[in-house]
Design a protein around this motif. Sequence first.
Motif, PDB file in Angstrom:
ATOM      1  N   PHE A   5      21.357  31.915  -2.420  1.00  0.00           N
ATOM      2  CA  PHE A   5      20.959  32.502  -1.425  1.00  0.00           C
ATOM      3  C   PHE A   5      21.668  33.835  -1.190  1.00  0.00           C
ATOM      4  N   ILE A   6      21.417  34.788  -1.022  1.00  0.00           N
ATOM      5  CA  ILE A   6      21.386  36.521  -1.073  1.00  0.00           C
ATOM      6  C   ILE A   6      21.591  36.933   0.257  1.00  0.00           C
ATOM      7  N   ALA A   7      21.705  37.830   1.250  1.00  0.00           N
ATOM      8  CA  ALA A   7      21.453  38.225   2.070  1.00  0.00           C
ATOM      9  C   ALA A   7      21.896  38.943   2.668  1.00  0.00           C
ATOM     10  N   ILE A   8      20.834  40.255   2.904  1.00  0.00           N
ATOM     11  CA  ILE A   8      21.375  41.676   3.437  1.00  0.00           C
ATOM     12  C   ILE A   8      21.836  41.016   4.342  1.00  0.00           C
ATOM     13  N   LYS A   9      23.027  41.518   5.175  1.00  0.00           N
ATOM     14  CA  LYS A   9      23.706  41.534   7.093  1.00  0.00           C
ATOM     15  C   LYS A   9      22.920  42.845   7.506  1.00  0.00           C
ATOM     16  N   PRO A  10      22.831  42.528   8.790  1.00  0.00           N
ATOM     17  CA  PRO A  10      22.074  43.352   9.284  1.00  0.00           C
ATOM     18  C   PRO A  10      22.120  44.937   9.385  1.00  0.00           C
ATOM     19  N   ASP A  11      23.626  45.453   9.040  1.00  0.00           N
ATOM     20  CA  ASP A  11      24.025  46.665   8.483  1.00  0.00           C
ATOM     21  C   ASP A  11      23.297  47.605   7.687  1.00  0.00           C
ATOM     22  N   GLN A  14      19.930  48.422   8.442  1.00  0.00           N
ATOM     23  CA  GLN A  14      19.741  49.435   9.303  1.00  0.00           C
ATOM     24  C   GLN A  14      20.167  50.351   8.529  1.00  0.00           C
ATOM     25  N   ARG A  15      21.209  50.207   7.460  1.00  0.00           N
ATOM     26  CA  ARG A  15      21.581  51.559   6.926  1.00  0.00           C
ATOM     27  C   ARG A  15      20.201  51.612   5.263  1.00  0.00           C
ATOM     28  N   GLN A  16      19.984  50.789   5.525  1.00  0.00           N
ATOM     29  CA  GLN A  16      18.588  51.427   4.338  1.00  0.00           C
ATOM     30  C   GLN A  16      18.711  50.959   3.093  1.00  0.00           C
ATOM     31  N   LEU A  17      19.628  50.137   2.861  1.00  0.00           N
ATOM     32  CA  LEU A  17      20.194  49.410   1.268  1.00  0.00           C
ATOM     33  C   LEU A  17      19.342  48.512   0.965  1.00  0.00           C
ATOM     34  N   VAL A  18      18.058  47.612   1.825  1.00  0.00           N
ATOM     35  CA  VAL A  18      17.633  47.265   1.049  1.00  0.00           C
ATOM     36  C   VAL A  18      17.009  47.003  -0.343  1.00  0.00           C
ATOM     37  N   GLY A  19      16.083  48.396  -0.771  1.00  0.00           N
ATOM     38  CA  GLY A  19      15.757  48.693  -1.808  1.00  0.00           C
ATOM     39  C   GLY A  19      17.199  48.796  -2.498  1.00  0.00           C
ATOM     40  N   GLU A  20      18.267  49.500  -2.647  1.00  0.00           N
ATOM     41  CA  GLU A  20      18.836  49.165  -3.810  1.00  0.00           C
ATOM     42  C   GLU A  20      19.287  47.992  -3.746  1.00  0.00           C
ATOM     43  N   VAL A  21      19.830  46.983  -2.476  1.00  0.00           N
ATOM     44  CA  VAL A  21      20.032  45.384  -3.356  1.00  0.00           C
ATOM     45  C   VAL A  21      19.501  45.188  -4.018  1.00  0.00           C
ATOM     46  N   PHE A  65      26.312  38.060  13.096  1.00  0.00           N
ATOM     47  CA  PHE A  65      25.326  38.312  11.646  1.00  0.00           C
ATOM     48  C   PHE A  65      23.545  38.000  12.353  1.00  0.00           C
ATOM     49  N   SER A  66      24.018  37.917  13.852  1.00  0.00           N
ATOM     50  CA  SER A  66      22.984  38.307  14.905  1.00  0.00           C
ATOM     51  C   SER A  66      22.476  38.686  15.379  1.00  0.00           C
ATOM     52  N   SER A  67      23.047  39.794  15.181  1.00  0.00           N
ATOM     53  CA  SER A  67      22.956  41.675  15.918  1.00  0.00           C
ATOM     54  C   SER A  67      21.346  42.593  15.039  1.00  0.00           C
ATOM     55  N   GLY A  68      20.517  41.628  14.162  1.00  0.00           N
ATOM     56  CA  GLY A  68      19.205  42.829  13.876  1.00  0.00           C
ATOM     57  C   GLY A  68      18.764  41.914  13.105  1.00  0.00           C
ATOM     58  N   PRO A  69      17.675  42.225  12.189  1.00  0.00           N
ATOM     59  CA  PRO A  69      17.296  41.103  11.181  1.00  0.00           C
ATOM     60  C   PRO A  69      17.724  41.308   9.597  1.00  0.00           C
ATOM     61  N   ILE A  70      17.677  40.685   9.082  1.00  0.00           N
ATOM     62  CA  ILE A  70      18.441  40.401   7.917  1.00  0.00           C
ATOM     63  C   ILE A  70      17.346  40.547   7.233  1.00  0.00           C
ATOM     64  N   VAL A  71      17.455  40.604   5.663  1.00  0.00           N
ATOM     65  CA  VAL A  71      16.642  40.394   4.322  1.00  0.00           C
ATOM     66  C   VAL A  71      17.303  38.826   3.526  1.00  0.00           C
ATOM     67  N   ALA A  72      16.332  37.592   3.988  1.00  0.00           N
ATOM     68  CA  ALA A  72      17.044  36.124   2.968  1.00  0.00           C
ATOM     69  C   ALA A  72      16.309  36.134   2.438  1.00  0.00           C
ATOM     70  N   HIS A 115      25.836  38.911   1.713  1.00  0.00           N
ATOM     71  CA  HIS A 115      26.324  37.459   1.801  1.00  0.00           C
ATOM     72  C   HIS A 115      25.288  37.108   0.688  1.00  0.00           C
ATOM     73  N   GLY A 116      26.366  35.992  -0.320  1.00  0.00           N
ATOM     74  CA  GLY A 116      26.552  35.808  -1.327  1.00  0.00           C
ATOM     75  C   GLY A 116      26.526  34.215  -1.123  1.00  0.00           C
TER      76      GLY A 116
END
Length: 137
Positions: A5-11, A14-21, A65-72, A115-116
């Motif tokens: 289980f890997i989750a991109i945290k709210p920061d 917000q910093r637009q690192l979803v694609g990079e991960v 961890f609850s400060s914004g959306p995460i990508v789970a 998170h991992g």
Amino acid sequence: HERSFIAIKPDGVQRQLVGEVISRFEKKGYKLVAMKMIWPTKEMAANHYADLSKKPFFSGLVDYFSSGPIVAMVWEGPEVILTGRKMLGATNPNSSEPGSLRGDYCIRVGRNLIHGSDGGESAQHEIGMWFTEEECS
Ligand code: ATP
Ligand code: MG
């Protein structure tokens, strides 16, 4: 097949690192099994990090961890739990190797992007916490 289980945290979101991960895990060769964006409640955050409830930073961690959306996400492949942790880098970004996600993209342990799962049991537990069986079949 091993799953983590890997989750991109709210920061990270917000910093637009979803694609990079996602790109790093895809290029490594792991298979994306399930993914969703979700804004965790404080209760969900506390549940996710329940093992750390005695730590002095716990309430700050729950707020973070609850400060914004995460990508789970659920990623699958050989040794994905351990190797995925190496790709994330050490918990404290000041000790994370350059080349790792935390080593390359952050500087504070309290805003460390991602998170991992740290082992087989926690991976199973966390996947079950965030996804239904149908979502990851
Ligand atoms: P994660 O579980 O998020 O993948 P980790 O397994 O590397 O991180 P843990 O010990 O499980 O590290 O800590 C969970 C999270 O709690 C860390 O990722 C970090 O966001 C936060 N944290 C850990 N230590 C501290 C600290 N000393 N001060 C503030 N926050 C901390
Ligand atoms: Mg952990």
